[in-house]
Motif scaffolding. Structure first.
Motif, short mmCIF file in Angstrom:
data_model
loop_
_atom_site.label_atom_id
_atom_site.label_comp_id
_atom_site.label_asym_id
_atom_site.label_seq_id
_atom_site.Cartn_x
_atom_site.Cartn_y
_atom_site.Cartn_z
N ARG A 1 0.82 -1.22 0.00
CA ARG A 1 0.00 0.00 0.00
C ARG A 1 0.86 1.27 0.00
NH1 ARG A 1 -5.28 -1.59 1.12
NH2 ARG A 1 -5.43 -3.67 2.07
N GLY A 2 2.19 1.10 -0.06
CA GLY A 2 3.05 2.27 -0.22
C GLY A 2 3.91 2.63 0.98
N LEU A 3 3.78 1.92 2.10
CA LEU A 3 4.62 2.22 3.25
C LEU A 3 6.02 1.64 3.04
CD1 LEU A 3 2.49 1.77 6.50
CD2 LEU A 3 2.98 3.84 5.22
N SER A 4 7.00 2.34 3.58
CA SER A 4 8.37 1.84 3.50
C SER A 4 8.51 0.59 4.36
CB SER A 4 9.35 2.90 3.99
OG SER A 4 9.19 3.12 5.39
N GLU A 5 9.55 -0.19 4.09
CA GLU A 5 9.78 -1.39 4.88
C GLU A 5 10.06 -1.04 6.34
OE1 GLU A 5 12.89 -3.58 3.06
OE2 GLU A 5 11.67 -4.22 1.34
N GLY A 6 10.83 0.03 6.57
CA GLY A 6 11.14 0.44 7.94
C GLY A 6 9.90 0.85 8.70
N LEU A 7 9.04 1.64 8.07
CA LEU A 7 7.83 2.09 8.73
C LEU A 7 6.86 0.93 8.95
CD1 LEU A 7 6.37 4.47 9.92
CD2 LEU A 7 5.59 5.11 7.62
N SER A 8 6.81 0.02 8.00
CA SER A 8 5.95 -1.17 8.16
C SER A 8 6.42 -2.00 9.34
CB SER A 8 5.97 -2.00 6.88
OG SER A 8 5.42 -1.27 5.79
N ASP A 9 7.73 -2.21 9.45
CA ASP A 9 8.27 -3.00 10.56
C ASP A 9 7.98 -2.32 11.90
OD1 ASP A 9 9.22 -4.99 8.93
OD2 ASP A 9 11.23 -4.12 8.75
N TRP A 10 8.02 -0.99 11.92
CA TRP A 10 7.72 -0.25 13.14
C TRP A 10 6.26 -0.47 13.55
CZ3 TRP A 10 4.84 4.61 13.42
CH2 TRP A 10 4.86 5.19 14.68
N LEU A 11 5.34 -0.42 12.60
CA LEU A 11 3.93 -0.67 12.90
C LEU A 11 3.70 -2.10 13.36
CD1 LEU A 11 2.11 1.20 9.99
CD2 LEU A 11 2.08 1.82 12.41
N LEU A 12 4.43 -3.04 12.79
CA LEU A 12 4.23 -4.45 13.11
C LEU A 12 4.67 -4.78 14.54
CD1 LEU A 12 5.33 -6.05 9.73
CD2 LEU A 12 3.00 -5.77 10.60
N MET A 13 5.32 -3.84 15.21
CA MET A 13 5.61 -4.03 16.63
C MET A 13 4.32 -4.06 17.44
SD MET A 13 8.88 -1.45 16.98
CE MET A 13 9.08 -1.69 18.75
N ASN A 14 3.20 -3.64 16.83
CA ASN A 14 1.91 -3.60 17.52
C ASN A 14 1.04 -4.82 17.22
OD1 ASN A 14 1.86 -0.76 18.76
ND2 ASN A 14 2.45 -0.33 16.66
N LEU A 15 1.66 -5.92 16.81
CA LEU A 15 0.92 -7.17 16.59
C LEU A 15 0.95 -8.04 17.84
CD1 LEU A 15 2.06 -8.19 12.99
CD2 LEU A 15 -0.10 -7.12 13.66
N GLU A 16 -0.06 -8.87 17.99
CA GLU A 16 -0.08 -9.86 19.06
C GLU A 16 -0.64 -11.17 18.51
OE1 GLU A 16 -2.48 -8.29 22.17
OE2 GLU A 16 -4.37 -8.47 21.07
N PRO A 17 -0.35 -12.29 19.15
CA PRO A 17 -0.85 -13.58 18.67
C PRO A 17 -2.38 -13.63 18.69
CG PRO A 17 0.93 -13.88 20.26
CD PRO A 17 0.55 -12.43 20.30
N ASP A 18 -2.94 -14.31 17.69
CA ASP A 18 -4.39 -14.50 17.61
C ASP A 18 -4.64 -15.91 17.07
OD1 ASP A 18 -7.15 -13.98 17.58
OD2 ASP A 18 -7.06 -13.34 15.49
N GLY A 19 -4.74 -16.87 17.98
CA GLY A 19 -4.88 -18.26 17.54
C GLY A 19 -3.65 -18.70 16.77
N ASP A 20 -3.86 -19.09 15.52
CA ASP A 20 -2.73 -19.52 14.69
C ASP A 20 -2.24 -18.38 13.79
OD1 ASP A 20 -4.93 -19.35 13.10
OD2 ASP A 20 -4.67 -21.31 12.13
N GLY A 21 -2.65 -17.15 14.10
CA GLY A 21 -2.22 -16.00 13.32
C GLY A 21 -1.83 -14.83 14.21
#
Length: 259
Positions: free
Chosen positions: A154-174
């Motif tokens: 969607r146009g985000l840089s890899e660095g910025l995407s990785d920064w946002l992905l710090m806000n993920l948590e486990p959800d079952g098998d995903g």
């Protein structure tokens, strides 16, 4: 409301260091560690602001005063008494200004990292652009790699995407987003529209200083001149963008130490 937080340093100069929109206290850990190593007098609290990181969710009508009160509650809970130094990047700076209006007895002085007191126009808000893309991303995915591909697609840089992905948590098998994206969208619109100039232009206020990135648009020249006229010195890091603590870490630390 008591927020998730951690401390760096054991000195007697109490300081609270606040992150920007969509971030968490971890974003400023490197700055806090470097600062306390250079100045062992510092004891720094780094909370996750309300609705961010591991902290509780946002109330429906949360605004800057809500976030500021929650930081004060957290200072109390962690044994930070009396007036402390507030240092805030972006949203964290605006929360700090709100704290000086709503809990002035807890604010010794303010340091703003690339943010001004006035409303933030939508066309200047990098966080608004990122949030728009985040809202289009799926709520969950089979793995972190899939969501990363969606964000970069969607146009985000890899660095910025990785920064946002710090806000993920486990959800079952995903995995799924830890924060409430719709609540953050409402908060973003509300807090960017708040006028905080009274925090620096009232007759009596805590000392305020600001440092801005030379490549950032968050502190326009007009706002810098207005802050200077109100007794708030403004410095510039010419090579830095909005994330001054990342782009010019050593120069920023030297400026913090000199203040």
């Amino acid at each position: 409301m008591v927020l998730e937080s951690f401390q760096v340093g054991t000195g007697d100069v109490s300081t609270v260091l606040l992150h920007g929109f969509l971030g968490s206290g971890r974003n400023l850990r490197s700055l806090a560690v470097a600062w306390t190593q250079a100045d062992p007098r510092r004891r720094i609290l780094l909370p996750d602001l309300t609705g961010h990181g591991q902290s509780p969710a946002l109330p429906p009508d949360a605004d800057l005063s809500t976030l500021a009160r929650d930081v004060v509650d957290t200072l109390d809970a962690q044994g930070f008494t009396g007036a402390v130094d507030w240092v805030g990047h972006s949203l964290g700076g605006r929360v700090s200004l709100a704290a000086s209006l709503h809990a002035p007895e807890r604010v010794k002085r303010l340091t703003l990292l690339d943010i001004a007191p006035g409303p933030v126009p939508l066309d200047l808000s990098e966080s608004g652009y990122v949030l728009d893309i985040l809202l289009q991303a799926p709520p969950r995915a089979d793995n972190r790699r899939a969501l990363r591909a969606d964000l970069t697609g969607r146009g985000l840089s890899e660095g910025l995407s990785d920064w946002l992905l710090m806000n993920l948590e486990p959800d079952g098998d995903g995995v799924r987003w830890r924060f409430d994206r719709d609540a953050l969208f409402r908060l973003h619109k509300r807090v960017n529209g708040e006028d905080l100039w009274p925090a620096v232009e009232r007759p009596v206020h805590p000392p305020v200083r600001c440092i801005r990135g030379g490549r950032s648009r968050y502190v326009p020249e007009e706002s810098a001149r207005r802050m200077e006229a109100a007794g708030c010195p403004v410095a510039v890091l010419p090579e830095a963008g909005h994330f001054v603590h990342v782009d010019s870490a050593q120069t920023l630390l030297a400026w913090l130490m000199a203040g």
